[in-house]
Every structure is written in structure tokens, then in C-alpha cells.
Design an enzyme around this catalytic site. Sequence first.
Site, PDB file in Angstrom:
ATOM      1  N   LYS A 109       0.859  -1.194   0.000  1.00 30.45           N
ATOM      2  CA  LYS A 109       0.000   0.000   0.000  1.00 30.45           C
ATOM      3  C   LYS A 109       0.885   1.229   0.000  1.00 30.45           C
ATOM      4  O   LYS A 109       2.018   1.192   0.495  1.00 30.45           O
ATOM      5  CB  LYS A 109      -0.881   0.029   1.249  1.00 30.45           C
ATOM      6  CG  LYS A 109      -2.104   0.890   1.099  1.00 30.45           C
ATOM      7  CD  LYS A 109      -3.189   0.110   0.396  1.00 30.45           C
ATOM      8  CE  LYS A 109      -4.512   0.817   0.333  1.00 30.45           C
ATOM      9  NZ  LYS A 109      -5.591  -0.139   0.029  1.00 30.45           N
TER      10      LYS A 109
HETATM   11  N1  GLU Z   1      -7.282   0.133  -3.086  1.00 31.54           N
HETATM   12  C1  GLU Z   1      -8.059  -1.030  -3.415  1.00 31.54           C
HETATM   13  C2  GLU Z   1      -8.121  -1.970  -2.231  1.00 31.54           C
HETATM   14  O1  GLU Z   1      -7.967  -1.560  -1.108  1.00 31.54           O
HETATM   15  C3  GLU Z   1      -7.601  -1.698  -4.706  1.00 31.54           C
HETATM   16  C4  GLU Z   1      -6.201  -2.213  -4.708  1.00 31.54           C
HETATM   17  C5  GLU Z   1      -5.742  -2.703  -6.090  1.00 31.54           C
HETATM   18  O2  GLU Z   1      -6.538  -2.771  -6.989  1.00 31.54           O
HETATM   19  O3  GLU Z   1      -4.547  -3.001  -6.194  1.00 31.54           O
HETATM   20  O4  GLU Z   1      -8.408  -3.133  -2.361  1.00 31.54           O
END
Ligand code: GLU
Length: 420
Positions: A109
Site C-alpha cells: 500500500k
Molecule cells: N485500493 C483497493 C483496495 O484496497 C484496490 C487495490 C488494487 O486494486 O490493487 O483493495
Amino acid sequence: MSKPREELNPFEIAKRQIDRVGRRLKLDPGLIELFKTPKRELTVNFPVRMDDGNLKVFTGYRVQYNDALGPFKGGIRYHWNVSLDEVRALACWMTWKCAVMGLPFGGAKGGVICNPKEMSRGELERMTRRYASEISVIIGPEKDIPAPDVYTDAQTMAWIMDTISMSVGYAVPEVVTGKPVGIGGSLGREEATSRGLMYATREAAKRTKMNLKGASVGVQGFGNVGYNYARLMHDEIGAKIVAVSDSRGGIYNPDGLDPMKVLAFKEKTGSVQGFPGSKKVTNEELLELDVDVLAPCALENVITSENAARIKAKIVAEGANGPTTPEADDIMYERGLVVLPDILANGGGVTVSYFEWVQNMQEFFWTKREVDEKLEGQMVRSFESVWNMAQKEKVDLRMAAYMVAINRVAEAYRLRGIYP
Ligand code: GLU
């Protein structure tokens, strides 16, 4: 409102969840320790030229939590409350989310501490490009693939894709997912998290004998996830959306709201509040409304020991990451509520991100119908494995989802071995 008693640091919560599951699975204590530890963390401090001519220094992070199952994957968040511990928790949750969804990805993240609501488009572009350049040393199509999260979108991904492409000298669409369709994004990615959340709600309703047609639904958060969930539940399921909210507060109409009209109103006025025919509610009140389905689709720690006993919904569908604390989980489980845990319920977003990455790598694109069908299959299968685990082990769905996910990652360690 009285303060909840429990710990609210999201990374402490994430580690507690792992401890609980690790003990239950009788995992090697060393492996539990490993699962509570991010593999790699990058902090970047960088200057951005603001519109008034001044330089402003921003702080951003990229945490690569675990890559036992494949390249790191996870979104980038722009928010004033971003912290290293929050990004660690979100990266940790991505690890289990990809595992429970059966995707060949690890978890990561990113986040930048900023207030995107007070920044111009030019400032956001310059900040995004510089942040992308700063984290370019660790991201890449085979290493770590970012995507949108809170207050980032397809445009943000386009700037990151362009920045990385400029630095290597050729187009690298596969370095991010959630891009605009015109530069290699996937059809259906924009609404994928919400579509997956709708399928998860439908599967839970089937098993609890709830008729979703005409069922009342409250949605906290009216960003990409909350809005599209309200729209899809309204249009495709025929549910009645009785309440929605944004960061300023919410609106309630027991006769139902038309999500598209609410969005048009929000785009005009800046908020859902004041929508004709609706009654004002606070974000806290919205959670406690007498609804069949409640979907927290905003931020962490909104359902705690303080309000869990007052949640009236029969199904809680977690569109947000980490909306429920472990204490609140226990209270709701005892009361017989069905909580669809974030790592499963909102896994449709990263699932279609995986489809986007596959399409980019193959340079061959799918129709919207193909994307939706594959997403539905993946959601239904993952839901089934979690539901069956919960029945077999007599645990709540969060524990079950973690058991499925952690078993898969533990298995990867058994197969790969510990280097050297
Ligand atoms: N931000 C989204 C999540 O928390 C998508 C992450 C992604 O598609 O890599 O799942």
C-alpha cells in the site's frame, strides 16, 4: 458520543487479528511473527511547487508487506490522516485480500499525507508525478503494481503511468491498474469493488434467506465504492437505498433515494446533504439506522465497541478497509449479525486490477461482459470457501476469511522454503 475503549491504531489491530488466527491455526510462532512484520518500507519526503510559487514538502510511503504469493499489489491513498502505521495495516490487509481472492499477488500500500480537497489539479499532478518518481525505485510491473484508493482515481494512475514511462523511455501501462480505459485500463475496473461487494451481499442474502429486492440499504461514504454500490444495489438488485453519506454528513429517506440523482446533486453542491426530500443524519446516526444491509464504504474504525451493540442491520458489507474493530466484531457475532469482512467483501477491486494487469501483459483486452463474469465467478468461489470455513470451524466470517488467506500464504512459505 463516548469514546471506544479499544486500541484504534490500525496496524495494532491488524497484528491482533493475525495473532488470533495464528493461534487458532496453531501456526509456528515464527511464522506468526513474520506475518505481523512488513517486508519493506519506503518513506519519501519531497518538495512540490505550489500554485502560489512556494515550495511545500510532502511525506509519502510505500509499504511492501508480503510477496510470498506474487508481486506486491495495492492502492495509493491521499489523505490528511495517512500515517506509516495506517499504510502498514492497509498493506497487511492487501496481503490477506489477494490470498483470500485467490490472486497471484502479495500485499502493498502507499499513501501521501496531503489534503487533496484543498489542492488544485496542477498541484495534485506535480505531487503525484514526484511521488511516483520517488517510489519508482521499488515499483514495477513484475515487482509492485499500485492502484487507486481513497482520494486517488484513474487520472492519478495515468500520471503515475506516464511518469514511469517517461523515465524508462517507453510506455509501461502495466505498472499501475485502475488506469483510464483509453490507455490500457480494464472495462469494469471503476465499479469493480462495488460490483464485487454487491455479489458478496447477494451470496450472504441467499444463505440467510433475506430477500434483497426492496430490502433497505444504508451506505456510509459516497466516493467511488459507496456511490457505485448504491447504484448497483438500486439498479441491478432492486434494493431500496434509504441512506447515504459523505465526509460532511448523511441523508435519510425511508422511501428510498435514487443514487444517480444524489450524485448529480453532490456534484452541483459539493455534498449529499440538502438533497430534496431527505432528512439530515450524521455519519454516526447512519450506522445505527434500522436497515437490512449496512455498507461502510469510507474509512477505518467506524464500528467499535461503542456502537456495535446498536447496529441494526442484518448484513454488514465492508466496502471500506478496516471499518470494524475486533471488539465490535465479537459483539456483532454474538448478536447474530452477518459481517462480510473487508478482505473478502471489497476484494472485487483488486480482482479486476489483476484482470487489468493480465490484459496489459498479454496486450489483449476483454469485453465488459467477460470482466463481469470472471469477477462474479471469483467472488462466488471466494465467498463459498470463506462461508464453508466459517460453518466448519464455527467462527465468524472474518476469522474464516483470515484462516483461508493465512493458510494459503503459509503454504507458499512451506513450498518456497526460507531463504537461504
Ligand atoms: N485500493 C483497493 C483496495 O484496497 C484496490 C487495490 C488494487 O486494486 O490493487 O483493495
